[in-house]
Design a protein around this motif. Sequence first.
Motif, PDB file in Angstrom:
ATOM      1  N   TRP A 196       0.818  -1.204   0.000  1.00  0.00           N
ATOM      2  CA  TRP A 196       0.000   0.000   0.000  1.00  0.00           C
ATOM      3  C   TRP A 196       0.857   1.262   0.000  1.00  0.00           C
ATOM      4  O   TRP A 196       0.411   2.308  -0.481  1.00  0.00           O
ATOM      5  N   GLN A 197       2.062   1.173   0.540  1.00  0.00           N
ATOM      6  CA  GLN A 197       2.924   2.343   0.577  1.00  0.00           C
ATOM      7  C   GLN A 197       3.290   2.812  -0.835  1.00  0.00           C
ATOM      8  O   GLN A 197       3.398   4.006  -1.101  1.00  0.00           O
ATOM      9  N   SER A 198       3.469   1.852  -1.738  1.00  0.00           N
ATOM     10  CA  SER A 198       3.783   2.236  -3.113  1.00  0.00           C
ATOM     11  C   SER A 198       2.610   2.961  -3.771  1.00  0.00           C
ATOM     12  O   SER A 198       2.808   3.827  -4.636  1.00  0.00           O
ATOM     13  N   CYS A 199       1.375   2.637  -3.369  1.00  0.00           N
ATOM     14  CA  CYS A 199       0.210   3.364  -3.887  1.00  0.00           C
ATOM     15  C   CYS A 199       0.251   4.819  -3.443  1.00  0.00           C
ATOM     16  O   CYS A 199      -0.068   5.729  -4.222  1.00  0.00           O
ATOM     17  N   GLU A 200       0.619   5.043  -2.179  1.00  0.00           N
ATOM     18  CA  GLU A 200       0.729   6.418  -1.689  1.00  0.00           C
ATOM     19  C   GLU A 200       1.787   7.185  -2.477  1.00  0.00           C
ATOM     20  O   GLU A 200       1.594   8.353  -2.818  1.00  0.00           O
ATOM     21  N   GLN A 201       2.901   6.539  -2.757  1.00  0.00           N
ATOM     22  CA  GLN A 201       3.964   7.220  -3.491  1.00  0.00           C
ATOM     23  C   GLN A 201       3.575   7.479  -4.945  1.00  0.00           C
ATOM     24  O   GLN A 201       3.935   8.515  -5.511  1.00  0.00           O
ATOM     25  N   ARG A 202       2.837   6.541  -5.550  1.00  0.00           N
ATOM     26  CA  ARG A 202       2.488   6.681  -6.964  1.00  0.00           C
ATOM     27  C   ARG A 202       1.379   7.706  -7.168  1.00  0.00           C
ATOM     28  O   ARG A 202       1.456   8.560  -8.057  1.00  0.00           O
ATOM     29  N   PHE A 203       0.323   7.639  -6.359  1.00  0.00           N
ATOM     30  CA  PHE A 203      -0.841   8.485  -6.580  1.00  0.00           C
ATOM     31  C   PHE A 203      -0.879   9.711  -5.673  1.00  0.00           C
ATOM     32  O   PHE A 203      -1.766  10.556  -5.840  1.00  0.00           O
ATOM     33  N   GLY A 204       0.025   9.800  -4.716  1.00  0.00           N
ATOM     34  CA  GLY A 204       0.006  10.960  -3.817  1.00  0.00           C
ATOM     35  C   GLY A 204       0.266  12.263  -4.543  1.00  0.00           C
ATOM     36  O   GLY A 204      -0.263  13.319  -4.165  1.00  0.00           O
ATOM     37  N   GLY A 205       1.066  12.242  -5.605  1.00  0.00           N
ATOM     38  CA  GLY A 205       1.352  13.454  -6.356  1.00  0.00           C
ATOM     39  C   GLY A 205       0.174  13.985  -7.143  1.00  0.00           C
ATOM     40  O   GLY A 205       0.226  15.126  -7.639  1.00  0.00           O
ATOM     41  N   LEU A 206      -0.896  13.178  -7.298  1.00  0.00           N
ATOM     42  CA  LEU A 206      -2.076  13.639  -8.026  1.00  0.00           C
ATOM     43  C   LEU A 206      -2.961  14.545  -7.177  1.00  0.00           C
ATOM     44  O   LEU A 206      -3.907  15.135  -7.684  1.00  0.00           O
ATOM     45  N   TYR A 207      -2.676  14.631  -5.870  1.00  0.00           N
ATOM     46  CA  TYR A 207      -3.449  15.471  -4.966  1.00  0.00           C
ATOM     47  C   TYR A 207      -2.550  16.574  -4.415  1.00  0.00           C
ATOM     48  O   TYR A 207      -1.351  16.361  -4.213  1.00  0.00           O
TER      49      TYR A 207
END
Length: 455
Positions: free
Chosen positions: A38-49
């Motif tokens: 799940w941490q990789s999801c935060e890193q991948r999609f966090g920049g979209l917000y």
Amino acid sequence: MALRETQHSAETDLFRQELANLINLRHPLVQLAQKIDWQSCEQRFGGLYKAGIGRPGHPIRLMVALQLLKHTSNLSDEEVVAVWVENPYWQHFCGEQYFRHDLPIDPSLMTGFRKRIGEPGCEFILGLTVQAGLATKTVVKTSLAVVNVDTTVQDKAVAFPTDARLLHKARVALVRQARKLGINLRQSYERVGQAAFVRSQRYAHARQMNRAKAQNRKLRTYLGRVIRDIERKTQSDDTRTGRMDKLLEIAARIHSQPRRRSEGDPPKLYSVHAPEVECIAKGKIHKQYEFGVKVGIVSTSKESFVVGAKSLSGNPYDGHTLQACIEQAERVSGFKAKEAYTDRGYRGHGCNSGTLKVWIAGAKRGVTAAIHRKLKRRNAVEPVIGHMKSDGRLARNFLKGIEGDAMNALLCGAGHNMRKILKKLRLLCAQWGITLRQLLSAASAYAIRARPAVP
């Protein structure tokens, strides 16, 4: 007031049971939640917000997990959110600490999240399931180098496109949009247009084709009159919008397109709300034509684990799609494909990858015993496609546009992988239970034998 509500919720949480204390921690979903990064999801999609602008976003783990659960269980956006409220295992999988009795998000936010991440984000989600499959040993690394490739048709959510239906739908869409913009039409042809459409369908069903063609001519006349009326009343002011321009273009093409397309004609339109739909003939006896988009499926030869689902707009020749499908599979899995097994529709593929060896069904030269077994195993991709259509959402795509076709295909592959991983974990859990019962029975028998005899 907001601070008081926060303190109240924090105080009541002291007396609430956490989900981890209420559920079975050996449940497959609980085990799978620990294997996904799940941490990789935060890193991948966090920049979209972006913080500080607009309403705070929902947790990224929640949004990604809802997409996975939707395609695992073949549910709509509304259904997956409704079931989430009733299922504590789903809530734990999405990262909740306590059981919630309200909806996690509005169902429309599922669409917004898909638009935000796009096709690359859906590829990343499919890659997450591949990594989870490796972590749970549902698939092994060596299997990712040997793949089966085939194409299928992902049907769009459109009705069968008869000429009468297209003409009728185009007129209805134009009249509806004109009313939204406040355009006073000379005549809408609602009553006579609906009557002509119904009569056309009935005459065609009764094989009275001359009468059906007469009704089609009426429908074409009604559509042409509405088109010209709107163009006259919008050419001198700013009433026309981009939506109206697009509808007028689609309606004009439907009005002028012939029944049979000849060489040099523009592509035919088969839907008003989904103009990207293509007519694809796959040679099936029970379904001669399918209306949607061609999709290339890449699965491992051994475990039938999906590592690629490429949407191929334009109805290309199967052989010309192999390069793009293999490249996507390598991006998703992170491993180079060494062998690809296809059917005879891929002859003349022209795949230029230097490390890849393509074997086509029916090959005789250079076929060893191991390659022969893999060629026989090539058919395993067919049930993969069948399960993605019957158990997943590949049979009917409700997402909009060409990008919606690509995203739905990738998420269907992720849902297929999730079902295989959960089945693997379910079998492991059952084996643990059997082993535990055997150990307990053996310990009980040993205790009985070791008990001293009563004098």
